[in-house]
Design a protein around this motif. Structure first.
Motif, PDB file in Angstrom:
ATOM      1  N   THR A  26       0.805  -1.225   0.000  1.00  0.00           N
ATOM      2  CA  THR A  26       0.000   0.000   0.000  1.00  0.00           C
ATOM      3  C   THR A  26       0.834   1.270   0.000  1.00  0.00           C
ATOM      4  O   THR A  26       0.376   2.312  -0.436  1.00  0.00           O
ATOM      5  N   GLY A  27       2.042   1.194   0.539  1.00  0.00           N
ATOM      6  CA  GLY A  27       2.882   2.386   0.631  1.00  0.00           C
ATOM      7  C   GLY A  27       2.561   3.267   1.821  1.00  0.00           C
ATOM      8  O   GLY A  27       3.094   4.363   1.940  1.00  0.00           O
ATOM      9  N   ASP A  28       1.699   2.809   2.706  1.00  0.00           N
ATOM     10  CA  ASP A  28       1.258   3.635   3.826  1.00  0.00           C
ATOM     11  C   ASP A  28       0.963   2.737   5.028  1.00  0.00           C
ATOM     12  O   ASP A  28       0.260   1.737   4.889  1.00  0.00           O
ATOM     13  N   ARG A  29       1.482   3.081   6.182  1.00  0.00           N
ATOM     14  CA  ARG A  29       1.325   2.250   7.387  1.00  0.00           C
ATOM     15  C   ARG A  29      -0.142   2.102   7.799  1.00  0.00           C
ATOM     16  O   ARG A  29      -0.590   1.018   8.152  1.00  0.00           O
ATOM     17  N   HIS A  30      -0.894   3.184   7.748  1.00  0.00           N
ATOM     18  CA  HIS A  30      -2.296   3.124   8.172  1.00  0.00           C
ATOM     19  C   HIS A  30      -3.130   2.278   7.214  1.00  0.00           C
ATOM     20  O   HIS A  30      -3.941   1.458   7.649  1.00  0.00           O
ATOM     21  N   SER A  31      -2.921   2.454   5.931  1.00  0.00           N
ATOM     22  CA  SER A  31      -3.620   1.631   4.946  1.00  0.00           C
ATOM     23  C   SER A  31      -3.201   0.173   5.081  1.00  0.00           C
ATOM     24  O   SER A  31      -4.008  -0.734   4.880  1.00  0.00           O
ATOM     25  N   ALA A  32      -1.935  -0.054   5.429  1.00  0.00           N
ATOM     26  CA  ALA A  32      -1.434  -1.415   5.602  1.00  0.00           C
ATOM     27  C   ALA A  32      -2.151  -2.107   6.758  1.00  0.00           C
ATOM     28  O   ALA A  32      -2.526  -3.273   6.653  1.00  0.00           O
ATOM     29  N   GLU A  33      -2.327  -1.397   7.866  1.00  0.00           N
ATOM     30  CA  GLU A  33      -3.033  -1.987   9.002  1.00  0.00           C
ATOM     31  C   GLU A  33      -4.479  -2.301   8.638  1.00  0.00           C
ATOM     32  O   GLU A  33      -5.001  -3.355   9.004  1.00  0.00           O
ATOM     33  N   ASP A  34      -5.120  -1.392   7.894  1.00  0.00           N
ATOM     34  CA  ASP A  34      -6.489  -1.646   7.441  1.00  0.00           C
ATOM     35  C   ASP A  34      -6.546  -2.874   6.538  1.00  0.00           C
ATOM     36  O   ASP A  34      -7.436  -3.718   6.671  1.00  0.00           O
ATOM     37  N   LEU A  35      -5.599  -2.960   5.614  1.00  0.00           N
ATOM     38  CA  LEU A  35      -5.554  -4.096   4.693  1.00  0.00           C
ATOM     39  C   LEU A  35      -5.329  -5.408   5.446  1.00  0.00           C
ATOM     40  O   LEU A  35      -5.998  -6.407   5.178  1.00  0.00           O
ATOM     41  N   ALA A  36      -4.409  -5.410   6.399  1.00  0.00           N
ATOM     42  CA  ALA A  36      -4.143  -6.614   7.184  1.00  0.00           C
ATOM     43  C   ALA A  36      -5.380  -7.009   7.995  1.00  0.00           C
ATOM     44  O   ALA A  36      -5.734  -8.194   8.066  1.00  0.00           O
ATOM     45  N   GLN A  37      -6.060  -6.031   8.585  1.00  0.00           N
ATOM     46  CA  GLN A  37      -7.277  -6.335   9.342  1.00  0.00           C
ATOM     47  C   GLN A  37      -8.358  -6.917   8.444  1.00  0.00           C
ATOM     48  O   GLN A  37      -9.038  -7.873   8.801  1.00  0.00           O
TER      49      GLN A  37
END
Length: 170
Positions: A26-37
């Motif tokens: 994603t290139g973004d930590r917050h989006s990454a956490e959302d994607l992982a969730q």
């Protein structure tokens, strides 16, 4: 409830590696956490059918496909204004500049190209393993890797100088 505790144990053990992989996608930590969730929520729905030996591959597969799905959805949305280049202070280290350059270049690749690079080089998988994970042919992995690396060389030629021609053209 044994399946639920197995899932809980899996999440506790694999959360950080999944978020790191998602951050590369994603290139973004917050989006990454959302994607992982989101990937874990989808996996939880069918966890009773997941073989513990292949659980990681199952969840990562969901992670990759959800990343591409999100990109496809955004593609039909109006484009936000492109942010200007980040003005770095002259005291930044070379490593930080290199990471920022690489992160910016990776963000400009297609989600499929990013996914192939993440699986091949970050996760250090073979072409055959990458093809199985991404549900595509080995030739697709090869061509996407070739196109992604060529695009990286075009977007950030200074990376070739930093890493050496042989590492970037691998």
């Amino acid at each position: 409830m044994a399946d639920r505790s197995g899932f809980d144990d899996y999440v506790r053990e694999r959360w950080q590696p999944l978020v790191r992989t998602a951050a590369l996608l994603t290139g973004d930590r917050h989006s990454a956490e959302d994607l992982a969730q989101e990937a874990l929520a989808r996996a939880a729905q069918h966890w009773h059918r997941v073989d513990p030996a292949t659980a990681d591959a199952y969840v990562r597969r969901i992670l990759y496909t959800r990343s591409v799905d999100a990109w496809r959805w955004r593609r039909h949305q109006p484009d936000p204004a492109e942010p200007g280049p980040d003005a770095s202070s002259p005291d930044c280290s070379v490593d930080a500049d290199t990471r920022l350059t690489l992160a910016d270049a990776l963000r400009r690749l297609t989600p499929r190209q990013r996914a192939v690079l993440v699986v091949r080089f970050y996760e250090d998988r073979t072409e055959v393993q990458a093809a199985a994970i991404l549900d595509c042919s080995v030739n697709t992995v090869k061509s996407q890797t070739r196109h992604a690396l060529a695009r990286l060389r075009e977007l950030a030629p200074e990376l070739a100088e930093t890493f050496g021609r042989e590492e970037v053209s691998r």
